[in-house]
Motif scaffolding. Structure first.
Motif, PDB file in Angstrom:
ATOM      1  N   ALA A  14      -1.904 -16.969 -10.092  1.00  0.00           N
ATOM      2  CA  ALA A  14      -1.244 -17.696  -9.009  1.00  0.00           C
ATOM      3  C   ALA A  14      -2.250 -18.321  -8.057  1.00  0.00           C
ATOM      4  CB  ALA A  14      -0.309 -16.757  -8.248  1.00  0.00           C
ATOM      5  N   GLY A  15      -3.322 -17.601  -7.743  1.00  0.00           N
ATOM      6  CA  GLY A  15      -4.313 -18.124  -6.804  1.00  0.00           C
ATOM      7  C   GLY A  15      -4.972 -19.395  -7.288  1.00  0.00           C
ATOM      8  N   CYS A  16      -5.286 -19.448  -8.580  1.00  0.00           N
ATOM      9  CA  CYS A  16      -5.888 -20.670  -9.140  1.00  0.00           C
ATOM     10  C   CYS A  16      -4.906 -21.837  -9.080  1.00  0.00           C
ATOM     11  CB  CYS A  16      -6.325 -20.433 -10.584  1.00  0.00           C
ATOM     12  SG  CYS A  16      -7.804 -19.425 -10.763  1.00  0.00           S
ATOM     13  N   ALA A  17      -3.638 -21.566  -9.448  1.00  0.00           N
ATOM     14  CA  ALA A  17      -2.628 -22.627  -9.420  1.00  0.00           C
ATOM     15  C   ALA A  17      -2.452 -23.158  -8.005  1.00  0.00           C
ATOM     16  CB  ALA A  17      -1.313 -22.108  -9.985  1.00  0.00           C
ATOM     17  N   LEU A  18      -2.385 -22.266  -7.036  1.00  0.00           N
ATOM     18  CA  LEU A  18      -2.212 -22.665  -5.637  1.00  0.00           C
ATOM     19  C   LEU A  18      -3.397 -23.490  -5.147  1.00  0.00           C
ATOM     20  CD1 LEU A  18      -1.039 -22.496  -2.757  1.00  0.00           C
ATOM     21  CD2 LEU A  18      -2.123 -20.247  -2.562  1.00  0.00           C
ATOM     22  N   ALA A  19      -4.611 -22.976  -5.327  1.00  0.00           N
ATOM     23  CA  ALA A  19      -5.791 -23.691  -4.848  1.00  0.00           C
ATOM     24  C   ALA A  19      -5.929 -25.037  -5.535  1.00  0.00           C
ATOM     25  CB  ALA A  19      -7.041 -22.848  -5.078  1.00  0.00           C
ATOM     26  N   GLY A  20      -5.632 -25.063  -6.832  1.00  0.00           N
ATOM     27  CA  GLY A  20      -5.739 -26.317  -7.568  1.00  0.00           C
ATOM     28  C   GLY A  20      -4.795 -27.374  -7.054  1.00  0.00           C
ATOM     29  N   ARG A  21      -3.549 -26.993  -6.826  1.00  0.00           N
ATOM     30  CA  ARG A  21      -2.561 -27.960  -6.344  1.00  0.00           C
ATOM     31  C   ARG A  21      -2.891 -28.455  -4.933  1.00  0.00           C
ATOM     32  NH1 ARG A  21      -0.320 -30.703 -10.295  1.00  0.00           N
ATOM     33  NH2 ARG A  21       1.267 -29.566 -11.508  1.00  0.00           N
ATOM     34  N   LEU A  22      -3.313 -27.542  -4.055  1.00  0.00           N
ATOM     35  CA  LEU A  22      -3.652 -27.961  -2.696  1.00  0.00           C
ATOM     36  C   LEU A  22      -4.832 -28.923  -2.703  1.00  0.00           C
ATOM     37  CD1 LEU A  22      -3.373 -24.599  -0.690  1.00  0.00           C
ATOM     38  CD2 LEU A  22      -1.694 -26.456  -0.813  1.00  0.00           C
ATOM     39  N   ALA A  23      -5.846 -28.631  -3.514  1.00  0.00           N
ATOM     40  CA  ALA A  23      -7.035 -29.483  -3.546  1.00  0.00           C
ATOM     41  C   ALA A  23      -6.718 -30.858  -4.096  1.00  0.00           C
ATOM     42  CB  ALA A  23      -8.121 -28.817  -4.388  1.00  0.00           C
ATOM     43  N   LEU A  24      -5.945 -30.903  -5.182  1.00  0.00           N
ATOM     44  CA  LEU A  24      -5.638 -32.197  -5.790  1.00  0.00           C
ATOM     45  C   LEU A  24      -4.730 -33.031  -4.897  1.00  0.00           C
ATOM     46  CD1 LEU A  24      -5.230 -31.085  -9.509  1.00  0.00           C
ATOM     47  CD2 LEU A  24      -7.149 -32.312  -8.471  1.00  0.00           C
ATOM     48  N   ALA A  25      -3.984 -32.366  -3.999  1.00  0.00           N
ATOM     49  CA  ALA A  25      -3.153 -33.099  -3.036  1.00  0.00           C
ATOM     50  C   ALA A  25      -3.973 -33.616  -1.863  1.00  0.00           C
ATOM     51  CB  ALA A  25      -2.029 -32.200  -2.525  1.00  0.00           C
ATOM     52  N   GLY A  26      -5.239 -33.204  -1.786  1.00  0.00           N
ATOM     53  CA  GLY A  26      -6.117 -33.704  -0.728  1.00  0.00           C
ATOM     54  C   GLY A  26      -5.868 -33.100   0.623  1.00  0.00           C
ATOM     55  N   ARG A  27      -5.308 -31.876   0.647  1.00  0.00           N
ATOM     56  CA  ARG A  27      -4.959 -31.259   1.921  1.00  0.00           C
ATOM     57  C   ARG A  27      -5.976 -30.189   2.322  1.00  0.00           C
ATOM     58  NH1 ARG A  27       0.475 -32.065   3.170  1.00  0.00           N
ATOM     59  NH2 ARG A  27       1.114 -34.069   2.319  1.00  0.00           N
ATOM     60  N   GLY A  28      -6.927 -30.544   3.140  1.00  0.00           N
ATOM     61  CA  GLY A  28      -7.796 -29.561   3.761  1.00  0.00           C
ATOM     62  C   GLY A  28      -8.887 -29.005   2.871  1.00  0.00           C
ATOM     63  N   ARG A  29      -9.613 -28.036   3.434  1.00  0.00           N
ATOM     64  CA  ARG A  29     -10.709 -27.358   2.753  1.00  0.00           C
ATOM     65  C   ARG A  29     -10.257 -25.941   2.427  1.00  0.00           C
ATOM     66  NH1 ARG A  29     -14.572 -26.286   5.866  1.00  0.00           N
ATOM     67  NH2 ARG A  29     -16.309 -26.373   4.394  1.00  0.00           N
ATOM     68  N   ILE A  30     -10.479 -25.553   1.188  1.00  0.00           N
ATOM     69  CA  ILE A  30      -9.900 -24.311   0.665  1.00  0.00           C
ATOM     70  C   ILE A  30     -11.025 -23.382   0.231  1.00  0.00           C
ATOM     71  CG2 ILE A  30      -8.379 -23.333  -1.089  1.00  0.00           C
ATOM     72  CD1 ILE A  30      -7.541 -26.600  -1.157  1.00  0.00           C
ATOM     73  N   LEU A  31     -10.955 -22.135   0.673  1.00  0.00           N
ATOM     74  CA  LEU A  31     -11.885 -21.094   0.240  1.00  0.00           C
ATOM     75  C   LEU A  31     -11.128 -20.108  -0.634  1.00  0.00           C
ATOM     76  CD1 LEU A  31     -14.660 -19.636   0.440  1.00  0.00           C
ATOM     77  CD2 LEU A  31     -13.711 -18.404   2.414  1.00  0.00           C
ATOM     78  N   VAL A  32     -11.668 -19.825  -1.807  1.00  0.00           N
ATOM     79  CA  VAL A  32     -11.084 -18.839  -2.712  1.00  0.00           C
ATOM     80  C   VAL A  32     -12.036 -17.657  -2.810  1.00  0.00           C
ATOM     81  CG1 VAL A  32     -10.214 -18.390  -5.027  1.00  0.00           C
ATOM     82  CG2 VAL A  32      -9.911 -20.662  -4.016  1.00  0.00           C
ATOM     83  N   LEU A  33     -11.535 -16.468  -2.506  1.00  0.00           N
ATOM     84  CA  LEU A  33     -12.323 -15.245  -2.585  1.00  0.00           C
ATOM     85  C   LEU A  33     -11.925 -14.470  -3.834  1.00  0.00           C
ATOM     86  CD1 LEU A  33     -12.057 -14.037   1.129  1.00  0.00           C
ATOM     87  CD2 LEU A  33     -13.856 -15.448   0.094  1.00  0.00           C
TER      88      LEU A  33
END
Length: 536
Positions: A14-33
């Motif tokens: 789920a974390g990969c899917a979430l981060a991927g979608r947010l990044a490709l939508a161009g919304r903000g800077r995302i940190l994945v731990l």
């Protein structure tokens, strides 16, 4: 200190899917731990390599449950991915979405927007399905789903024929209009390589420059200002590290680690927190409760025809498989061993199937407990059939046993604590015997290895089930979604009750366990979480 728009805790399905979608939508800077390492080990990408990662301490949490009275006092192995990609990087790759009624049931439990119509839309959006776009499938999405019907071992079509003789209809698409019947499973591979959530979502997202992945960071506590989540405390190389956000924190650490992290952060049952000296931030008694999992039970046979055992054991077979894989990215090394299966109803009057069926064209009886010796099968032609009740009634819990984040939590599934689960397992075992007695399988089977012909009545079968049944590693429900904070943890938008800036997105939020494998539903939850956050 550097601040992030979104912090995602856990680079799993789920974390990969979430981060991927947010990044490709161009919304903000995302940190994945991520608590584990990068997904560089070659066994993570070779599909049959999950036999090696199944018991790999660097890539796998290798959890065990508490002693289970319903399973003869055994501790049951619970592997969980501890690597970028999470459990999608070490699982058997079977792609099953669950039944429509599962999700309509979620909606009826007070979770608007989680009915089959919305969930199917998310599935179609995430799929790049080998069967192409249709009312049931998507094409062009980030996750490739492979149809392996033409590539399976020759024993697998024999199984499908035997299942038809046992009364199950043939189903050419187990993710189609209905999952009922027997057929060939679809798997998450692309070009002969495992298609983990990291490969599908996270790696493309990193190319946007909006995602940073910090590996080998064990999140130990969520930091709050009042009731707003503002940061994450963690440990790396024995040192404490902190990360802050101006936006949201999304816990995507899975059904074991997500409730553990909330409890370590002071969110949970007050009496549990007090036991370990943790200052309570908010009482949410459902944190860690409602644990559900699928149990599985096998019958193993000697075969009169060659199985995958011979190819994996002999040098000539291994060389042939390796050449086929290197030259064409095909053959047994490109597949899962869970090749055939399906779903059926255990009794008249049911509106939908309640039992899952598996077929594997190999056997590995000599493997030690907890070890999936796919590359070291039995020294004879063998195969297995298995049953797994889809919607178990038994419920358990996950709970910290220390305030130390490095201490493994209590995992108490309470397998077979509900009498209906026992009845269902016995019905499934009887079906395996009926399957073995069909003309097609009777001609194929030389002998029954396990549980053996002496296991002749229900009492003997039940004892065999208690001694031999195992988890198929689908824990969920420990931070379940629902409208009432008294018995749920997140609302229908996946926001943690009582807080702002804090969501959970993984299998822990499932209100009830889906009827089938849980990796696809976990990725779907990541998709839905991104949808909610982008709308917000």
């Amino acid at each position: 200190m550097e601040e992030w728009d979104v912090i995602v805790i856990g680079a799993g399905s789920a974390g990969c899917a979430l981060a991927g979608r947010l990044a490709l939508a161009g919304r903000g800077r995302i940190l994945v731990l991520e608590a584990g390492p990068r997904d560089l080990n070659p066994w993570l990408h070779l599909p049959i390599g999950y036999g090696r990662t199944f018991y790999h301490p660097r890539l796998n949490w290798m959890y065990r449950t508490e002693s289970q009275p319903g399973l003869a006092g055994r501790e049951i192995y619970q592997p969980r991915g501890k690597v970028v990609g999470g459990s999608s990087a070490i699982n058997a790759m079977v792609y099953m979405r669950g039944q429509p009624e599962d999700f309509d049931g979620w909606e009826r439990m007070g979770n608007p927007g989680w009915g089959w119509r919305e969930v199917l839309s998310a599935y179609r959006r995430m799929e790049d399905h080998a069967l192409g776009a249709s009312a049931w499938h998507g094409a062009g999405g980030p996750l490739h789903v492979e149809d392996i019907a033409s590539a399976v071992h020759p024993l697998t079509p024999i199984f499908v024929k035997a299942a038809q003789e046992a009364g199950l209809p043939f189903n050419a698409d187990l993710n189609g209009e209905s999952c009922e019947g027997a057929g060939i499973y679809q798997i998450t591979t692309r070009g002969g390589l495992r298609e983990s959530a990291a490969r599908a979502y996270l790696h493309p997202a990193r190319k946007t420059g909006r995602v940073k992945v910090e590996t080998d960071v064990l999140a130990s506590r969520i930091l709050f200002e009042g009731r707003r989540a503002v940061g994450v405390e963690g440990w790396r190389d024995g040192q404490r590290v902190n990360f802050r956000t101006t936006g949201e924190i999304v816990v995507a650490a899975g059904a074991i680690n997500s409730p553990q992290l909330l409890q370590l952060s002071g969110i949970g049952a007050p009496e549990l927190l007090a036991r370990y000296g943790i200052s309570p931030v908010h009482a949410l008694p459902a944190v860690g409760a409602h644990l559900q999992d699928h149990l599985c039970y096998d019958h193993v046979y000697r075969s009169r025809q060659p199985s995958l055992n011979e190819a994996l054991l002999s040098w000539s077979g291994r060389v042939g498989m390796a050449l086929k894989y290197v030259l064409h990215r095909s053959g047994p090394l490109s597949l899962s061993v869970n090749q055939g299966g399906g779903f059926f109803k255990t009794r008249p009057g049911l509106d939908r199937p309640d039992m899952q069926l598996y077929f594997s064209p190999l056997s590995y009886e000599r493997a030690l407990p907890g070890v999936r010796a796919l590359m070291k099968p039995d020294p004879f032609s063998g195969f297995s059939t298995s049953v797994s009740p889809c919607r178990p009634h038994s419920r358990g819990h996950v709970a910290i046993r220390s305030s130390d984040p490095h201490t493994t939590p209590v995992i108490e599934p309470n397998y077979l604590s509900d009498e209906q689960d026992i009845r269902d397992m016995l019905v499934g075992a009887r079906f395996l015997r009926r399957l073995a007695s069909t003309p097609t399988f009777a001609a194929l089977i030389e002998s029954e290895v396990r549980p053996g012909p002496d296991c002749a009545d229900d009492q003997a079968q039940l004892e065999a089930i208690r001694q031999q049944a195992y988890s198929v590693f689908h824990p969920c429900g420990t931070c379940r979604m629902g409208p009432d904070p008294a018995d749920s943890v997140v609302d229908a938008k996946l926001r943690v009750h009582g807080f702002s800036g804090l969501r959970i997105a993984d299998a822990s939020v499932f209100p009830t366990i889906p009827s089938g494998n849980t990796n696809a539903p976990a990725m779907m939850v990541g998709e839905r979480a991104a949808e909610f956050m982008l709308a917000h």
